[in-house]
Enzyme design. Structure first.
Site, short mmCIF file in Angstrom:
data_model
loop_
_atom_site.label_atom_id
_atom_site.label_comp_id
_atom_site.label_asym_id
_atom_site.label_seq_id
_atom_site.Cartn_x
_atom_site.Cartn_y
_atom_site.Cartn_z
N GLY A 124 0.73 -1.31 -0.04
CA GLY A 124 -0.08 0.09 0.06
C GLY A 124 0.91 1.34 -0.12
O GLY A 124 0.43 2.24 0.76
N ALA A 125 2.12 1.26 -0.62
CA ALA A 125 2.83 2.52 -0.98
C ALA A 125 3.32 2.87 0.44
O ALA A 125 3.52 4.12 0.33
CB ALA A 125 2.17 3.42 -1.83
N SER A 211 4.92 -5.61 -2.51
CA SER A 211 4.93 -4.16 -2.76
C SER A 211 5.47 -3.52 -1.85
O SER A 211 6.78 -4.02 -1.29
CB SER A 211 3.46 -3.60 -3.05
OG SER A 211 3.53 -2.44 -3.79
N ALA A 212 4.85 -2.43 -1.13
CA ALA A 212 5.78 -1.91 -0.09
C ALA A 212 5.71 -2.77 1.31
O ALA A 212 7.04 -2.56 1.85
CB ALA A 212 4.97 -0.56 0.66
N ASP A 336 4.19 -5.98 -13.65
CA ASP A 336 3.85 -5.20 -12.37
C ASP A 336 3.85 -3.67 -12.60
O ASP A 336 3.23 -2.96 -12.02
CB ASP A 336 5.27 -5.28 -11.61
CG ASP A 336 5.08 -6.30 -10.13
OD1 ASP A 336 3.84 -6.09 -9.60
OD2 ASP A 336 6.12 -6.72 -9.71
N HIS A 451 0.39 -5.63 -11.11
CA HIS A 451 0.90 -5.60 -9.80
C HIS A 451 -0.14 -5.92 -8.95
O HIS A 451 -1.48 -5.66 -8.97
CB HIS A 451 1.19 -3.86 -9.58
CG HIS A 451 1.82 -3.69 -8.28
ND1 HIS A 451 3.02 -4.36 -7.88
CD2 HIS A 451 1.56 -3.08 -7.17
CE1 HIS A 451 3.45 -4.13 -6.68
NE2 HIS A 451 2.78 -2.96 -6.18
#
Ligand code: NAG
Ligand code: NAG
Length: 549
Positions: A124-125, A211-212, A336, A451
């Site tokens: 979630g960045a 991701s994050a 991605d 992604h």
């Protein structure tokens, strides 16, 4: 013989009548009681939700141990998510009091002991997300139930502070940053100290994330603070070396936040920020989704981990010796970057729209900005070299997706894998590419794995919500759960109780082997040197151009 058979049958019968369950578990903070669910014939699942792993955190402070409670804590509801922007960036939801984790423990005929443990950090960045993930069809994306049941491991999912409250940094000791990473570290420590009471083996802890969350896994491995607690790690589509995962100039972003909330940017900035309402600080995280080929979204993500002289003492690329004994499995999805292209170059997804060659040039110019026009030309040569003399619209569109995939995820992941292998002592290194095509019907026919497409398979959704999937999707899910949980148990994705479709060789410095994961796996799924020409371009040719201005 017959008597023994009858006794055995009776044992099975009694086992069914009395579900194996942990009941009340004693932890360092006090007693907790979860819920036991039947998940199949003689298979049960103890689920603990919302277990505090630290006290409610002080603002811009490291987490501290929970003071504890008396009586039995009913761990049957998820904890509040950490304070974050809402979907429309118009308000916030969640709470500062958010340091909770969830535990899934599989049980058979008797209560399990010595299980390998998998601790999950969501993506979630560094701005959004929560331990259980979004809910579709009454099923939480990060429910550990399918992995725990099919792989016979304990699954733990974790909240950590996000956005300004989790990652704001002034780049010095006044406001060092990395609060969200300290939270993750506190969760790893809590699991290490307490998981034995749940039937887990603290010497077999694997951390994993996407991701994050994948980048978080990478930071936790590279930090000197987790020594001896993490045995293995899995990064899916995110490592510490990703351009969005690490901020080498956090002061600039801190000043932006200060201006947004009405604080000065002089020597009073930090004390003013510390006094500012947490909701206003969180609202200051809003990201402009109005991006373009010349102003790509990845360049606007600035809130991320930093060098703080403590948790992350140096540039991440210099810290791989801290991971010398941590087995590592990492990879990316073959498209991605598509999720970013969706915002930056919307014509790519519209079959009837032309994407001009000019957009490839604009995008490369923006991504190579710090090295000036010569670097952009050189990048264009690389990416256009395999085009036909008159590139088709599809060739151009796929090139745009490749560029964003390489720059944002693939090249940094290959670099992290090579560095991990180079610095390894006892550790093993495994690399994958995930290529199961996206299930979004609106995307072009050439679309591969977008992604986050991997998450539904790792978390067993084709089994948990079978109506949404075909049998070949269940095959992908079975493969991934088998590789992931074998790896968590033994450090080798091939060895363990779960059968795998093909032997996944270790990545070595010469052959750079990897597996291509999708629904039809066999001998040809083992490949070498993933996009090595482009990895070489970004890691050698590109960086050798001098910085402009
Ligand atoms: C981890 O689990 C494996 C397989 O269950 C077991 O053989 C091993 O002793 C455990 N502990 C360590 C430190 O590997
Ligand atoms: C699945 O993997 C196989 C083996 O690598 C490959 O030949 C095939 O093209 C892949 N399928 C997709 C849809 O990418």
């Amino acid at each position: 013989m017959a008597v023994l058979g009858i006794l055995a049958a009776l044992g099975i019968f009694l086992g069914a009548a009395n579900a194996a369950t942990l009941g009340v578990v004693s932890t360092e903070g006090g007693m907790v009681e979860g819920k036991s669910n039947g998940v199949g014939l003689f298979r049960y699942m103890d689920v603990f939700k919302g277990v505090p792993f630290a006290a409610p955190p002080g603002r811009f402070q490291k987490p501290v141990p929970h003071p504890g409670w008396t009586g039995v804590l009913k761990a049957t509801g998820f904890g509040k998510k950490c304070l974050q922007l809402n979907e429309f960036q118009t308000g916030t939801h969640g709470s500062e009091d958010c340091l909770y984790l969830n535990i899934w423990v599989p049980q058979g005929h008797s209560v399990s002991t010595g299980l390998a443990v998998m601790v999950y950090f969501h993506g979630g960045a560094f701005l959004l997300g929560e331990s259980q993930g979004p809910n579709y069809l009454d099923n939480y994306l990060y429910s550990g139930e399918e992995i725990a049941d099919r792989g016979n491991v304990i699954v733990v999912t974790v909240n950590y502070r996000l956005g300004t409250l989790g990652f704001l940094s002034s780049g010095d000791s006044e406001l060092p940053g990395n609060y969200g990473l300290w939270d993750q570290h506190a969760a790893i420590g809590w699991v290490f100290r307490n998981i034995k009471a749940f039937g887990g083996d603290p010497s077999n802890i694997t951390i994993f994330g996407e991701s994050a969350g994948g980048a978080s896994v990478s930071f936790q491995m590279l930090s000197p603070h987790n020594k001896g607690m993490i045995r293995r790690a899995i990064s899916q589509s995110g490592v510490a070396l990703c351009p969005w995962a690490f901020n080498s100039n956090p002061r600039t972003y801190a000043e932006k936040v200060a201006k947004k909330v009405g604080c000065p940017t002089d020597q009073n900035m930090i004390s003013c920020l510390k006094k500012t309402d947490p909701f206003r600080l969180t609202l200051a995280d809003s990201v402009s989704l109005i991006s373009s080929a010349s102003n790509p979204l990845v360049k606007t993500l600035a809130l991320s981990p930093v060098v703080d002289g403590d948790f992350i003492p140096d540039d991440p690329s210099n810290l791989f010796s801290n991971a010398a004994d941590i087995d590592y499995l990492a990879g990316v999805n073959n498209m991605d970057g598509h999720m970013f292209v969706f915002f930056d170059v919307p014509s790519v997804d519209q079959p009837l729209w032309i994407t001009p060659v000019e957009d490839v040039k604009k995008l490369l110019t923006a991504l190579t900005k710090e090295k000036g026009p010569k670097a952009a030309d050189s990048a264009f040569q690389q990416y256009s070299s395999s085009w036909s003399s008159k590139p088709t619209n599809v060739e151009i569109k796929k090139t745009i997706v490749d560029i964003e995939t390489d720059y944002i995820f693939l090249v940094p992941t290959q670099t992290a894998l090579y560095l991990h292998n180079k610095h390894a002592n006892t550790a093993r290194t495994y690399s994958y590419l995930f290529s199961e095509p996206s299930r979004m019907p609106i995307y072009p026919s050439w679309m591969g794995a977008d992604h986050a497409d991997d998450l539904q398979y790792v978390f067993g959704k084709p089994f948990a919500t079978p109506l949404g999937y075909w049998p070949h999707h269940r095959r992908v899910s079975k493969y991934m759960i088998a590789y992931w949980t074998n790896f968590a148990k033994t450090g080798d994705p091939n060895s363990g109780p779960s059968e795998v479709p093909v032997t996944w060789p270790r990545l070595t410095g010469q052959d750079h082997q990897f597996v291509d994961i999708n629904n039809s796996m066999g001998k040809t799924s083992v490949k070498q040197k993933l996009r090595s020409r482009f990895v070489h371009f970004w890691t050698n040719t590109f960086i050798s151009f001098p910085n402009v201005n």
